[in-house]
Design an enzyme around this catalytic site. Structure first.
Site, mmCIF file in Angstrom:
data_model
loop_
_atom_site.group_PDB
_atom_site.id
_atom_site.type_symbol
_atom_site.label_atom_id
_atom_site.label_comp_id
_atom_site.label_asym_id
_atom_site.label_seq_id
_atom_site.Cartn_x
_atom_site.Cartn_y
_atom_site.Cartn_z
ATOM 1 N N ASP A 151 0.850 -1.193 0.000
ATOM 2 C CA ASP A 151 0.000 0.000 0.000
ATOM 3 C C ASP A 151 0.881 1.236 0.000
ATOM 4 O OD1 ASP A 151 -2.425 -1.433 0.083
ATOM 5 O OD2 ASP A 151 -2.291 -1.629 2.260
ATOM 6 N N ASP A 185 -7.115 -1.267 -4.554
ATOM 7 C CA ASP A 185 -8.203 -0.895 -3.635
ATOM 8 C C ASP A 185 -9.105 0.162 -4.261
ATOM 9 O OD1 ASP A 185 -7.155 -2.601 -1.682
ATOM 10 O OD2 ASP A 185 -5.872 -1.029 -0.869
#
Length: 210
Positions: A151, A185
């Protein structure tokens, strides 16, 4: 939408997702950040669990972390197979383009994160205090199916102390928006957003013959 257009869109989303992750993994140390704007940072973290770093062992405390990780990755694989089947079936049945587009984003995002979970432990060494190497001689930081999701997108839009009069959380430091996420995401969120806001177009009611 034709299968060619769907395939091309999936490939584009996956390329953007994986190229961004490969760059971060091979240029940043874990928890290293780069401020782009005061409300947007590139902040490298790794997620070995579900959303917001929650692991299955947090929910089911009597199983080990390795078992929880294996179960989560296996569930993700089964889920992506189900979404893929739904997508192919929708294309063949020539259903709403809105539904197909939503499924494309959800499938692409889920597949992007599964690639991390399945392969990154083998492809990279760890990023603790160092920039990771791709295909290191000494092997990766984990086994197949035990990789962590990369991430890097961080939007701390506001940070400050909450008013004292607020019950329970008054006086504490608060960050909005705190979660760190990735392109995959974003794709999943777009897909669910399409289903939520364009539900009637995604699932049109069949007109009954009178």
């Amino acid at each position: 939408m034709s299968i060619k257009k769907v395939t091309l869109l999936i490939i584009i989303i996956l390329l953007i997702d994986q190229i961004s992750k490969l760059y971060i993994k091979t240029h940043f140390q874990l928890h290293e950040s780069l401020e782009i704007f005061n409300w947007f940072k590139i902040y490298f973290v790794e997620n070995d669990g579900m959303a917001w770093g929650t692991t299955l062992s947090d929910i089911i405390p009597f199983i080990s972390e390795s078992t929880a990780k294996l179960c989560l990755t296996s569930f993700r694989i089964l889920a992506i197979l189900g979404i893929g089947y739904w997508l192919i079936h929708s294309i063949n049945m020539q259903v709403s383009k809105t539904l197909i587009l939503a499924l494309v984003f959800i499938f692409s995002g889920a597949l992007g994160n599964i690639i991390d979970s399945v392969f990154y432990g083998v492809l990279f060494n760890d990023s603790f205090g160092q920039v990771a190497s791709f295909m290191p001689r000494d092997g990766g930081y984990g086994k197949l199916l035990f990789g962590n999701v990369v991430d890097m997108l961080y939007f701390p839009l506001w940070q400050g102390n909450l008013p004292e009069w607020m019950p329970l959380i008054g006086g504490t430091n608060f960050i909005f928006f705190e979660p760190v996420f990735n392109v995959a995401d974003v794709a999943i969120a777009i897909g669910f957003g399409i289903l939520l806001f364009f539900n009637k177009k995604a699932f049109p009611k069949k007109e009954e013959n009178i």
